[in-house]
Design a protein around this motif. Structure first.
Motif, PDB file in Angstrom:
ATOM      1  N   ILE A   4       0.865  -1.182   0.000  1.00  0.00           N
ATOM      2  CA  ILE A   4       0.000   0.000   0.000  1.00  0.00           C
ATOM      3  C   ILE A   4       0.902   1.232   0.000  1.00  0.00           C
ATOM      4  N   ALA A   5       0.551   2.231  -0.801  1.00  0.00           N
ATOM      5  CA  ALA A   5       1.201   3.547  -0.758  1.00  0.00           C
ATOM      6  C   ALA A   5       0.152   4.532  -1.258  1.00  0.00           C
ATOM      7  N   GLU A   6      -0.574   5.140  -0.304  1.00  0.00           N
ATOM      8  CA  GLU A   6      -1.726   5.960  -0.668  1.00  0.00           C
ATOM      9  C   GLU A   6      -1.771   7.262   0.121  1.00  0.00           C
ATOM     10  N   VAL A   7      -2.350   8.264  -0.517  1.00  0.00           N
ATOM     11  CA  VAL A   7      -2.725   9.507   0.143  1.00  0.00           C
ATOM     12  C   VAL A   7      -4.249   9.539   0.080  1.00  0.00           C
ATOM     13  N   PRO A  54      -0.773  17.583  -5.833  1.00  0.00           N
ATOM     14  CA  PRO A  54      -1.205  16.449  -6.664  1.00  0.00           C
ATOM     15  C   PRO A  54      -0.141  15.354  -6.832  1.00  0.00           C
ATOM     16  N   SER A  55       1.131  15.681  -6.639  1.00  0.00           N
ATOM     17  CA  SER A  55       2.193  14.682  -6.760  1.00  0.00           C
ATOM     18  C   SER A  55       2.418  13.872  -5.486  1.00  0.00           C
ATOM     19  N   ALA A  56       1.695  14.157  -4.424  1.00  0.00           N
ATOM     20  CA  ALA A  56       1.964  13.526  -3.123  1.00  0.00           C
ATOM     21  C   ALA A  56       1.904  12.000  -3.185  1.00  0.00           C
ATOM     22  N   ALA A  57       0.912  11.450  -3.852  1.00  0.00           N
ATOM     23  CA  ALA A  57       0.795   9.989  -3.925  1.00  0.00           C
ATOM     24  C   ALA A  57       1.978   9.387  -4.670  1.00  0.00           C
ATOM     25  N   ALA A  58       2.417  10.019  -5.753  1.00  0.00           N
ATOM     26  CA  ALA A  58       3.568   9.515  -6.509  1.00  0.00           C
ATOM     27  C   ALA A  58       4.837   9.574  -5.663  1.00  0.00           C
ATOM     28  N   VAL A  59       5.006  10.641  -4.909  1.00  0.00           N
ATOM     29  CA  VAL A  59       6.181  10.766  -4.038  1.00  0.00           C
ATOM     30  C   VAL A  59       6.142   9.684  -2.962  1.00  0.00           C
ATOM     31  N   LEU A  60       4.973   9.434  -2.394  1.00  0.00           N
ATOM     32  CA  LEU A  60       4.856   8.397  -1.367  1.00  0.00           C
ATOM     33  C   LEU A  60       5.179   7.021  -1.949  1.00  0.00           C
ATOM     34  N   SER A  79       0.437   5.011   4.313  1.00  0.00           N
ATOM     35  CA  SER A  79      -0.610   5.936   3.870  1.00  0.00           C
ATOM     36  C   SER A  79      -0.525   7.216   4.685  1.00  0.00           C
ATOM     37  N   HIS A  80      -0.855   8.325   4.017  1.00  0.00           N
ATOM     38  CA  HIS A  80      -0.942   9.615   4.692  1.00  0.00           C
ATOM     39  C   HIS A  80      -2.332  10.172   4.432  1.00  0.00           C
ATOM     40  N   ALA A 115       9.160   9.748   4.424  1.00  0.00           N
ATOM     41  CA  ALA A 115       7.828  10.277   4.089  1.00  0.00           C
ATOM     42  C   ALA A 115       7.670  11.684   4.648  1.00  0.00           C
ATOM     43  N   LYS A 116       8.035  11.888   5.893  1.00  0.00           N
ATOM     44  CA  LYS A 116       7.904  13.208   6.505  1.00  0.00           C
ATOM     45  C   LYS A 116       8.799  14.233   5.805  1.00  0.00           C
TER      46      LYS A 116
END
Length: 138
Positions: A4-7, A54-60, A79-80, A115-116
């Protein structure tokens, strides 16, 4: 493996993250939850609001892939949350499975720290006195 890697703008589920990294080879599953607390630097906090680029999910996903590339790591779930969160709500869940506890603790700590450090997600804190501040804003 990245499980899992989700915003998300919905509550995060620790049990789902732990289930997602389950592996019969794993002798250790380490999880972290970042929880909204009622204070920051001596000031009372009433709520937090997270906004993500909008890029947050890709970065995560990039961060998760880097941690998952460690040969000691079997699976990663992270997930964040974005949106308005109340005291006690979970803002970040990170879970890692490995064969041994030391590797799992180390990988989970790296996952949270990266992540932080890298996520383009900004936090607005609303204080008990009615003032507010943005944290980690560009």
């Amino acid at each position: 493996m990245i499980a899992i890697a989700e915003v998300l703008d919905t509550p995060l589920d620790l049990a789902a993250h732990e289930k997602a990294v389950a592996d019969p080879r794993a002798g250790a599953v380490v999880s972290f939850q970042g929880v909204v607390r009622d204070h920051d630097d001596g000031r009372g906090v009433t709520l937090l609001e997270y906004e993500g680029h909008p890029s947050a999910a890709a970065v995560l996903r990039e961060v998760a892939a880097e941690i998952a590339a460690d040969p000691d790591v079997y699976a990663v779930a992270v997930s964040h949350r974005i949106g308005t969160l109340a005291i006690g709500d979970v803002a970040l869940v990170a879970t890692v499975s490995t064969a041994h506890r030391a590797a799992a603790f180390a990988a989970c700590a790296r996952l949270v720290d990266e992540a932080k450090a890298r996520l383009p997600i900004w936090k607005r804190q609303v204080f008990a006195d009615g003032t507010e501040e943005w944290v980690n804003c560009p």
